[in-house]
Design a protein around this motif. Structure first.
Motif, PDB file in Angstrom:
ATOM      1  N   TYR A 320       3.042   8.309  -9.688  1.00  0.00           N
ATOM      2  CA  TYR A 320       2.451   7.618 -10.831  1.00  0.00           C
ATOM      3  C   TYR A 320       3.393   6.497 -11.265  1.00  0.00           C
ATOM      4  O   TYR A 320       4.509   6.741 -11.728  1.00  0.00           O
ATOM      5  CB  TYR A 320       2.229   8.588 -11.994  1.00  0.00           C
ATOM      6  N   LEU A 321       2.932   5.256 -11.116  1.00  0.00           N
ATOM      7  CA  LEU A 321       3.704   4.075 -11.484  1.00  0.00           C
ATOM      8  C   LEU A 321       2.966   3.270 -12.542  1.00  0.00           C
ATOM      9  O   LEU A 321       1.738   3.380 -12.679  1.00  0.00           O
ATOM     10  CB  LEU A 321       3.938   3.171 -10.271  1.00  0.00           C
ATOM     11  N   SER A 322       3.695   2.461 -13.278  1.00  0.00           N
ATOM     12  CA  SER A 322       3.036   1.529 -14.192  1.00  0.00           C
ATOM     13  C   SER A 322       2.304   0.490 -13.355  1.00  0.00           C
ATOM     14  O   SER A 322       2.598   0.294 -12.164  1.00  0.00           O
ATOM     15  CB  SER A 322       4.070   0.838 -15.086  1.00  0.00           C
ATOM     16  N   GLU A 323       1.351  -0.168 -13.965  1.00  0.00           N
ATOM     17  CA  GLU A 323       0.575  -1.173 -13.234  1.00  0.00           C
ATOM     18  C   GLU A 323       1.478  -2.282 -12.722  1.00  0.00           C
ATOM     19  O   GLU A 323       1.328  -2.750 -11.592  1.00  0.00           O
ATOM     20  CB  GLU A 323      -0.515  -1.743 -14.146  1.00  0.00           C
ATOM     21  N   GLN A 324       2.460  -2.700 -13.543  1.00  0.00           N
ATOM     22  CA  GLN A 324       3.362  -3.761 -13.136  1.00  0.00           C
ATOM     23  C   GLN A 324       4.225  -3.336 -11.949  1.00  0.00           C
ATOM     24  O   GLN A 324       4.430  -4.092 -11.005  1.00  0.00           O
ATOM     25  CB  GLN A 324       4.265  -4.172 -14.303  1.00  0.00           C
ATOM     26  N   ASP A 325       4.746  -2.085 -11.989  1.00  0.00           N
ATOM     27  CA  ASP A 325       5.574  -1.601 -10.882  1.00  0.00           C
ATOM     28  C   ASP A 325       4.755  -1.446  -9.603  1.00  0.00           C
ATOM     29  O   ASP A 325       5.269  -1.666  -8.496  1.00  0.00           O
ATOM     30  CB  ASP A 325       6.230  -0.265 -11.247  1.00  0.00           C
ATOM     31  N   MET A 326       3.512  -1.072  -9.750  1.00  0.00           N
ATOM     32  CA  MET A 326       2.654  -0.917  -8.575  1.00  0.00           C
ATOM     33  C   MET A 326       2.488  -2.265  -7.873  1.00  0.00           C
ATOM     34  O   MET A 326       2.495  -2.346  -6.636  1.00  0.00           O
ATOM     35  CB  MET A 326       1.295  -0.359  -8.969  1.00  0.00           C
ATOM     36  N   ILE A 327       2.404  -3.325  -8.663  1.00  0.00           N
ATOM     37  CA  ILE A 327       2.291  -4.671  -8.096  1.00  0.00           C
ATOM     38  C   ILE A 327       3.632  -5.105  -7.500  1.00  0.00           C
ATOM     39  O   ILE A 327       3.700  -5.613  -6.377  1.00  0.00           O
ATOM     40  CB  ILE A 327       1.836  -5.672  -9.180  1.00  0.00           C
ATOM     41  N   SER A 328       4.709  -4.868  -8.265  1.00  0.00           N
ATOM     42  CA  SER A 328       6.038  -5.315  -7.832  1.00  0.00           C
ATOM     43  C   SER A 328       6.488  -4.633  -6.545  1.00  0.00           C
ATOM     44  O   SER A 328       7.127  -5.257  -5.692  1.00  0.00           O
ATOM     45  CB  SER A 328       7.062  -5.046  -8.935  1.00  0.00           C
ATOM     46  N   PHE A 329       6.169  -3.344  -6.409  1.00  0.00           N
ATOM     47  CA  PHE A 329       6.660  -2.573  -5.262  1.00  0.00           C
ATOM     48  C   PHE A 329       5.613  -2.424  -4.153  1.00  0.00           C
ATOM     49  O   PHE A 329       5.799  -1.629  -3.236  1.00  0.00           O
ATOM     50  CB  PHE A 329       7.123  -1.192  -5.725  1.00  0.00           C
ATOM     51  N   GLU A 330       4.555  -3.203  -4.215  1.00  0.00           N
ATOM     52  CA  GLU A 330       3.523  -3.120  -3.183  1.00  0.00           C
ATOM     53  C   GLU A 330       4.088  -3.361  -1.781  1.00  0.00           C
ATOM     54  O   GLU A 330       3.748  -2.626  -0.839  1.00  0.00           O
ATOM     55  CB  GLU A 330       2.385  -4.107  -3.478  1.00  0.00           C
ATOM     56  N   PRO A 331       4.971  -4.356  -1.580  1.00  0.00           N
ATOM     57  CA  PRO A 331       5.538  -4.545  -0.227  1.00  0.00           C
ATOM     58  C   PRO A 331       6.283  -3.314   0.274  1.00  0.00           C
ATOM     59  O   PRO A 331       6.137  -2.929   1.446  1.00  0.00           O
ATOM     60  CB  PRO A 331       6.492  -5.732  -0.417  1.00  0.00           C
ATOM     61  N   PHE A 332       7.073  -2.679  -0.603  1.00  0.00           N
ATOM     62  CA  PHE A 332       7.785  -1.457  -0.212  1.00  0.00           C
ATOM     63  C   PHE A 332       6.795  -0.343   0.114  1.00  0.00           C
ATOM     64  O   PHE A 332       6.952   0.355   1.141  1.00  0.00           O
ATOM     65  CB  PHE A 332       8.719  -1.009  -1.336  1.00  0.00           C
ATOM     66  N   LYS A 334       3.706  -0.454   1.094  1.00  0.00           N
ATOM     67  CA  LYS A 334       2.997  -0.713   2.349  1.00  0.00           C
ATOM     68  C   LYS A 334       3.930  -0.533   3.544  1.00  0.00           C
ATOM     69  O   LYS A 334       3.534   0.030   4.568  1.00  0.00           O
ATOM     70  CB  LYS A 334       2.400  -2.124   2.339  1.00  0.00           C
ATOM     71  N   ARG A 335       5.153  -1.027   3.403  1.00  0.00           N
ATOM     72  CA  ARG A 335       6.122  -0.942   4.496  1.00  0.00           C
ATOM     73  C   ARG A 335       6.429   0.511   4.858  1.00  0.00           C
ATOM     74  O   ARG A 335       6.607   0.835   6.035  1.00  0.00           O
ATOM     75  CB  ARG A 335       7.406  -1.665   4.071  1.00  0.00           C
ATOM     76  N   ARG A 336       6.471   1.369   3.866  1.00  0.00           N
ATOM     77  CA  ARG A 336       6.805   2.778   4.088  1.00  0.00           C
ATOM     78  C   ARG A 336       5.587   3.690   4.166  1.00  0.00           C
ATOM     79  O   ARG A 336       5.707   4.914   4.210  1.00  0.00           O
ATOM     80  CB  ARG A 336       7.760   3.269   2.995  1.00  0.00           C
ATOM     81  N   GLY A 337       4.400   3.091   4.212  1.00  0.00           N
ATOM     82  CA  GLY A 337       3.181   3.852   4.466  1.00  0.00           C
ATOM     83  C   GLY A 337       2.780   4.818   3.377  1.00  0.00           C
ATOM     84  O   GLY A 337       2.165   5.856   3.664  1.00  0.00           O
ATOM     85  N   CYS A 338       3.114   4.506   2.122  1.00  0.00           N
ATOM     86  CA  CYS A 338       2.762   5.435   1.043  1.00  0.00           C
ATOM     87  C   CYS A 338       1.946   4.772  -0.062  1.00  0.00           C
ATOM     88  O   CYS A 338       1.835   5.313  -1.161  1.00  0.00           O
ATOM     89  CB  CYS A 338       4.005   6.093   0.473  1.00  0.00           C
ATOM     90  N   ILE A 339       1.355   3.622   0.229  1.00  0.00           N
ATOM     91  CA  ILE A 339       0.569   2.914  -0.773  1.00  0.00           C
ATOM     92  C   ILE A 339      -0.616   3.736  -1.259  1.00  0.00           C
ATOM     93  O   ILE A 339      -1.002   3.687  -2.427  1.00  0.00           O
ATOM     94  CB  ILE A 339       0.093   1.539  -0.223  1.00  0.00           C
ATOM     95  N   ASP A 340      -1.207   4.539  -0.360  1.00  0.00           N
ATOM     96  CA  ASP A 340      -2.380   5.338  -0.729  1.00  0.00           C
ATOM     97  C   ASP A 340      -2.021   6.539  -1.604  1.00  0.00           C
ATOM     98  O   ASP A 340      -2.916   7.204  -2.127  1.00  0.00           O
ATOM     99  CB  ASP A 340      -3.105   5.832   0.540  1.00  0.00           C
ATOM    100  N   SER A 341      -0.738   6.821  -1.735  1.00  0.00           N
ATOM    101  CA  SER A 341      -0.308   7.963  -2.545  1.00  0.00           C
ATOM    102  C   SER A 341       0.086   7.557  -3.961  1.00  0.00           C
ATOM    103  O   SER A 341       0.574   8.377  -4.735  1.00  0.00           O
ATOM    104  CB  SER A 341       0.882   8.665  -1.875  1.00  0.00           C
ATOM    105  N   VAL A 342      -0.139   6.293  -4.308  1.00  0.00           N
ATOM    106  CA  VAL A 342       0.281   5.783  -5.616  1.00  0.00           C
ATOM    107  C   VAL A 342      -0.917   5.511  -6.508  1.00  0.00           C
ATOM    108  O   VAL A 342      -1.928   4.973  -6.064  1.00  0.00           O
ATOM    109  CB  VAL A 342       1.110   4.490  -5.447  1.00  0.00           C
ATOM    110  N   VAL A 343      -0.813   5.910  -7.764  1.00  0.00           N
ATOM    111  CA  VAL A 343      -1.838   5.608  -8.762  1.00  0.00           C
ATOM    112  C   VAL A 343      -1.142   5.049 -10.001  1.00  0.00           C
ATOM    113  O   VAL A 343       0.060   5.238 -10.201  1.00  0.00           O
ATOM    114  CB  VAL A 343      -2.663   6.857  -9.148  1.00  0.00           C
TER     115      VAL A 343
END
Length: 365
Positions: A320-332, A334-343
């Motif tokens: 669970y991340l803030s909306e801003q952190d979800m945007i900021s850390f999107e490259p990380f 995606k790179r580590r294959g865990c984008i689908d595990s974040v809300v």
């Protein structure tokens, strides 16, 4: 003609480094607000027994050294912690008195050994010299209070207790702060049910590090025999000087060189836990760590370490991340294959079972 491919790679590396530095600065640890650091900053008040003992010792310092040594020794027998307080209010440290005594030509000439711990001084042959050393420091501090009442002297001692504490505890603070990062990593892994070595890190962060081919790692997931994620941690809350600057960079370089030579395939991810305002004055060390590691995290972004470990272990989890952190850390992500595990944290259905991980929450399924 210049090698355009090499220029492009160097450009990409520079862009990544600048992005990493920007992230580091955005999430740097505010140690002044940290509960762990507060335990060092907030000094307790002396109790009545301690104050009366210190008043008696301060007055005794005005007499001959032999008498002072007897009074101080009797006070220490009554309460072993008194010696520590005496050293503190004199502006000394537990290590300084030992080092100064070791430098004594008279003690060396007479073959008198200095104990390894300050607390052993009263029962050693070095005690006469040690008590004389302390007496001279006490006299310098309290000579202007010789004619004052016990109450006035007690008030002065309490003021000194508060004023000298930060300097007295500085060495312990530096040692404990340096291990706080790996302790928090270990407790997060433990709470997420992620296997790691050394297992004792979650209870005793000062225990020995994990070893892989002669290189030390603060934490290894899941084991040194089959590592998938290895950690090097370094935290500096003050200017560390030239030695520290080169040490941080070299340790990462040695770790990376070992990994690249030992693992031809399925190479473990080298992650740095790097934080603290001390790196503001350590540009080369910061850049070396950020360039040499595969990934990095900080106290506020420690969730990144769990995200990698859980993904590598193929566990079901949610971050669970803030909306801003979800945007900021999107490259990380995606790179580590865990984008689908974040809300997004604000819209998540939290039930209280989530695990705190810096600015994020983690739920294990």
């Amino acid at each position: 003609m210049p090698d355009l491919r090499r220029l492009r790679i160097r450009g990409d590396e520079m862009t990544n480094l600048l992005d990493n530095i920007a992230e580091f600065r955005a999430f740097v640890w505010d140690h002044s607000l940290d509960a762990f650091q507060a335990q060092f900053d907030e000094r307790r008040f002396l109790n009545d027994h301690e104050t009366s003992s210190l008043v008696k010792i301060a007055r005794a310092s005005m007499s001959e050294p032999e008498k002072f040594g007897i009074i101080l020794k009797s006070s220490i027998y009554d309460d072993a912690a008194i010696l520590s307080l005496v050293l503190q209010i004199c502006g000394l440290t537990r290590n300084k008195i030992l080092q100064d005594l070791k430098a004594s030509a008279d003690l060396n000439k007479n073959g008198i050994q200095i104990p390894g711990k300050y607390s052993a001084l009263p029962n050693s042959r070095a005690w006469p010299a040690a008590s004389s050393y302390i007496a001279s420091r006490m006299r310098k501090v309290f000579h202007s209070f010789a004619d004052q009442s016990d109450d006035a002297l007690g008030s002065a001692i309490e003021s000194l207790n508060q004023a000298t504490w930060p300097g007295y505890i500085r060495q312990e603070r530096a040692k404990r702060s340096g291990h706080e990062a790996e302790y928090r990593l270990a407790t997060l892994m433990f709470n997420c049910n992620i296997p790691f070595e050394p297992k004792m890190k979650a209870e005793n962060p000062l225990c020995a590090d994990a070893q892989i081919s002669g290189v030390s790692f603060d934490l290894v997931v899941p084991s040194v025999l089959k590592p998938i994620l290895v950690f090097k941690s370094t935290v500096h809350t003050a200017n560390i000087g030239q030695y520290g600057e080169s040490k941080d960079d070299l340790e990462i370089k040695h770790a990376r060189a070992m990994i690249e030579s030992k693992y031809s395939s399925q190479r473990p991810i080298l992650m740095a836990f790097i934080d603290g305002v001390g790196f503001y004055s350590n540009k080369s060390g910061l850049e070396g760590v950020l360039t040499g590691s595969d990934e990095f995290c900080q106290f506020r972004t420690i969730w990144k370490s769990a995200a990698i470990a859980l993904t590598q272990l193929r566990r079901n989890f949610r971050i669970y991340l803030s909306e801003q952190d979800m945007i900021s850390f999107e490259p990380f992500l995606k790179r580590r294959g865990c984008i689908d595990s974040v809300v997004i944290k604000t819209t998540a259905d939290l039930d209280g079972s989530e695990i705190e991980a810096g600015d994020a929450l983690i739920k294990i399924f």
